[in-house]
Design an enzyme around this catalytic site. Structure first.
Site, PDB file in Angstrom:
ATOM      1  N   LYS A 114       5.309  -0.953   7.680  1.00 16.31           N
ATOM      2  CA  LYS A 114       5.069  -1.624   6.524  1.00 16.31           C
ATOM      3  C   LYS A 114       4.616  -3.074   6.851  1.00 16.31           C
ATOM      4  O   LYS A 114       5.371  -3.514   8.077  1.00 16.31           O
ATOM      5  CB  LYS A 114       5.840  -1.746   5.556  1.00 16.31           C
ATOM      6  CG  LYS A 114       5.483  -2.011   4.162  1.00 16.31           C
ATOM      7  CD  LYS A 114       4.929  -0.657   3.751  1.00 16.31           C
ATOM      8  CE  LYS A 114       4.266  -0.789   2.217  1.00 16.31           C
ATOM      9  NZ  LYS A 114       3.944   0.617   1.567  1.00 16.31           N
TER      10      LYS A 114
HETATM   11  P1  NAD Z   1      -1.504  -2.654  -7.291  1.00 15.80           P
HETATM   12  O1  NAD Z   1      -1.597  -4.042  -6.627  1.00 15.80           O
HETATM   13  O2  NAD Z   1      -3.040  -2.108  -7.236  1.00 15.80           O
HETATM   14  O3  NAD Z   1      -0.930  -2.705  -8.697  1.00 15.80           O
HETATM   15  C1  NAD Z   1       0.397  -2.998  -8.950  1.00 15.80           C
HETATM   16  C2  NAD Z   1       0.256  -3.222 -10.372  1.00 15.80           C
HETATM   17  O4  NAD Z   1       1.963  -3.451 -10.770  1.00 15.80           O
HETATM   18  C3  NAD Z   1      -0.595  -4.519 -11.062  1.00 15.80           C
HETATM   19  O5  NAD Z   1      -1.228  -4.115 -12.254  1.00 15.80           O
HETATM   20  C4  NAD Z   1       0.692  -5.558 -11.178  1.00 15.80           C
HETATM   21  O6  NAD Z   1       0.151  -6.526 -12.287  1.00 15.80           O
HETATM   22  C5  NAD Z   1       1.871  -4.575 -11.646  1.00 15.80           C
HETATM   23  N1  NAD Z   1       3.089  -5.251 -11.775  1.00 15.80           N
HETATM   24  C6  NAD Z   1       3.762  -5.910 -10.658  1.00 15.80           C
HETATM   25  N2  NAD Z   1       4.968  -5.936 -11.096  1.00 15.80           N
HETATM   26  C7  NAD Z   1       5.374  -5.689 -12.042  1.00 15.80           C
HETATM   27  C8  NAD Z   1       6.135  -5.741 -13.375  1.00 15.80           C
HETATM   28  N3  NAD Z   1       7.359  -6.221 -12.689  1.00 15.80           N
HETATM   29  N4  NAD Z   1       6.111  -5.231 -14.243  1.00 15.80           N
HETATM   30  C9  NAD Z   1       4.803  -4.529 -14.575  1.00 15.80           C
HETATM   31  N5  NAD Z   1       3.878  -4.662 -14.064  1.00 15.80           N
HETATM   32  C10 NAD Z   1       4.018  -5.238 -12.622  1.00 15.80           C
HETATM   33  O7  NAD Z   1      -0.607  -1.902  -6.262  1.00 15.80           O
HETATM   34  P2  NAD Z   1      -0.547  -0.149  -6.101  1.00 15.80           P
HETATM   35  O8  NAD Z   1      -1.259   0.181  -4.762  1.00 15.80           O
HETATM   36  O9  NAD Z   1      -1.050   0.428  -7.370  1.00 15.80           O
HETATM   37  O10 NAD Z   1       0.987   0.035  -5.692  1.00 15.80           O
HETATM   38  C11 NAD Z   1       1.995   0.043  -7.003  1.00 15.80           C
HETATM   39  C12 NAD Z   1       3.170   0.654  -6.264  1.00 15.80           C
HETATM   40  O11 NAD Z   1       2.767   2.016  -5.675  1.00 15.80           O
HETATM   41  C13 NAD Z   1       3.924   0.078  -5.047  1.00 15.80           C
HETATM   42  O12 NAD Z   1       5.255  -0.080  -5.132  1.00 15.80           O
HETATM   43  C14 NAD Z   1       3.590   0.576  -3.919  1.00 15.80           C
HETATM   44  O13 NAD Z   1       4.254   0.289  -2.830  1.00 15.80           O
HETATM   45  C15 NAD Z   1       3.199   1.919  -4.458  1.00 15.80           C
HETATM   46  N6  NAD Z   1       2.455   2.961  -3.671  1.00 15.80           N
HETATM   47  C16 NAD Z   1       0.920   2.569  -3.667  1.00 15.80           C
HETATM   48  C17 NAD Z   1       0.129   3.612  -2.809  1.00 15.80           C
HETATM   49  C18 NAD Z   1      -1.014   3.465  -2.829  1.00 15.80           C
HETATM   50  O14 NAD Z   1      -1.865   4.148  -2.082  1.00 15.80           O
HETATM   51  N7  NAD Z   1      -1.715   2.364  -3.640  1.00 15.80           N
HETATM   52  C19 NAD Z   1       0.667   4.495  -2.247  1.00 15.80           C
HETATM   53  C20 NAD Z   1       2.194   4.757  -2.316  1.00 15.80           C
HETATM   54  C21 NAD Z   1       2.758   3.761  -3.303  1.00 15.80           C
END
Ligand code: NAD
Length: 424
Positions: A114
């Site tokens: 990461k």
């Molecule tokens: P992103 O940046 O596209 O979206 C994150 C969202 O969460 C945003 O809308 C932000 O405003 C919101 N947010 C942050 N803190 C918050 C809180 N305390 N309460 C409410 N909303 C909150 O990120 P993403 O890629 O969608 O990732 C989100 C999660 O999914 C992370 O934990 C990431 O590690 C996990 N994840 C993402 C992927 C991927 O392919 N993008 C894959 C596996 C896991």
């Protein structure tokens, strides 16, 4: 120790302590040998970089970034890059360890890594973000490469940022290396299905769990915390599947409508206003409140430490599918298990993202690309197999799905470690 800390910190835990507590519990249950336990409990490499970026006004600003490889015994390191003010080395270490287990749960030949940079990308112009990305990519090019460590998008990073990293790495070598990152735009070697992959997997896990509980998803209420890549697309897919999306949120706040929100319209509102807050005809809910609204399915899709010993008893959902990494603390896990709430853990629920990243990497290496139908078929095969394998361990061990997924993963990584032996 974990429970003690959770009480002291009002339910929140250092993510690295959380990852360690989960690892120790699964390793104890597996009766993992001490030497293997010692190897698997620490990251292999931790790189901290401090680097300058020229701002648009001509000034220089220093930034700090990280890249951590937890384990590479089953293949090259793989893991996303996060841009956020709250990024810490301990968070990146935890996320790297979870990546190792995740790749092992779905049985793809990668280890875990990461990366992250401490910054608020919303405060940076596009040009500043590009310069920051290119310099960070240069700093971590000690570690990254198509056969060593392959980054991907995570919170606040996207295909454009992956394109800059790929271009920077390629410029240093003098030839194009698409396989150095995944989650790229299609035009430069990205894969069909990558944007939707994480959410597609989350929705598939919900379907499998619902089928097992002979639950009809039509009209079933869903709440989603975090309306970004993973959360907004999961909401859209489940809405298409007939579910009622009753609540969604982002960092600014949440919205609730018992009759159901239209996630496409909410997306358009978010594009215009940079938040879901203020969406017409919906009731406002607090950021924390979204987790506690009446619903059957809850999808945490934001960050770590959201479901804790402090709020676990108030959660009304019966099924939680973790799109986010590390949203639930170990003490909350115990409370939910005792209450009969089924939790599909992050290392299984959101593993479709890294699975399609694996497909992208394979396509880049062979310079031969698959259709969206081929990707969907292969993804469905991998995710269904992983769900069934985790489920079988949970049945035989009479444990929750997180323990089962962790045991399955740790056993696979331990076996690879043992078979390779200790060098020299
Ligand atoms: P992103 O940046 O596209 O979206 C994150 C969202 O969460 C945003 O809308 C932000 O405003 C919101 N947010 C942050 N803190 C918050 C809180 N305390 N309460 C409410 N909303 C909150 O990120 P993403 O890629 O969608 O990732 C989100 C999660 O999914 C992370 O934990 C990431 O590690 C996990 N994840 C993402 C992927 C991927 O392919 N993008 C894959 C596996 C896991």
């Amino acid at each position: 120790m974990a429970v003690h800390n959770e009480v002291q910190t009002g339910g929140r835990l250092n993510p690295w302590e959380m990852a360690q507590a989960q690892f120790t519990a699964a390793a104890d249950r597996l009766k993992l040998r001490d030497d293997l336990r010692a190897i698997l409990s620490e990251p292999k490499r931790e790189l901290i970089v401090h680097f300058p970026v020229r701002m648009d006004d001509g000034s220089l600003r220093m930034f700090t970034g990280f890249r951590v490889q937890h384990n590479i015994n089953r293949g090259p390191a793989k893991g996303g890059i996060r841009y956020d003010v709250n990024v810490t080395l301990d968070e990146v270490k935890a996320l790297a360890m979870w990546m190792t287990w995740k790749c092992a749960v779905v049985n793809i030949p990668f280890g875990g890594a990461k990366g992250g940079v401490i910054c608020n990308p919303k405060d940076l112009s596009a040009a500043e973000l590009e310069r920051l990305t290119r310099r960070y990519a240069t700093e971590i090019s000690l570690l990254i490469g198509p056969h060593s460590d392959i980054p991907a998008p995570d919170v606040n990073t996207n295909p454009q940022i992956m394109a800059w990293i790929m271009d920077t790495y390629s410029m240093h070598l003098g030839y194009t290396v698409p396989a150095v990152v995944t989650g790229k735009p299609l035009a430069i070697g990205g894969s069909e299905g990558r944007m939707d992959a994480t959410a597609t997997g989350v929705a598939a896990m919900v379907e499998l769990a619902a089928a097992e509980a002979t639950l009809d998803l039509n009209g079933e209420r869903v709440a989603v915390q975090g309306f970004g890549n993973a959360g907004s697309i999961a909401a859209k897919l489940l809405h298409k599947r007939g579910c009622r999306i009753v609540a969604v949120s982002d960092t600014q706040g949440g919205i609730y409508d018992e009759r159901g929100l239209d996630p496409d319209k909410v997306s358009r509102h978010k594009q215009e206003h940079s938040t879901v807050v203020g969406y017409a005809n919906a009731q406002p809910v607090s950021v924390a409140g979204v987790l506690e609204v009446p619903c059957y399915i809850l999808i945490p899709a934001a960050t770590e430490n959201q479901i804790t010993s402090e709020n676990a008893a108030r959660i009304q959902a019966q099924l939680i599918a973790e799109a986010a990494n590390g949203p639930t603390t170990p003490a909350a896990d115990r409370i939910l298990f005792e209450r009969g709430v089924r939790v599909i853990p992050d290392i299984l629920a959101n593993a479709a993202g890294v699975t399609v990243s694996y497909f992208e990497w394979v396509q880049d290496l062979q310079s031969f690309f698959w259709t969206s139908e081929e990707i969907a078929d292969k993804l469905s095969h991998v995710m269904t197999r992983a769900y069934r394998e985790v489920h079988a361990v949970a049945e035989s061990e009479r444990c929750d799905l997180r323990m089962a997924a962790s045991m399955l993963a740790i056993q696979r990584v331990a076996e690879a470690t043992q078979q390779r032996g200790v060098y020299p």
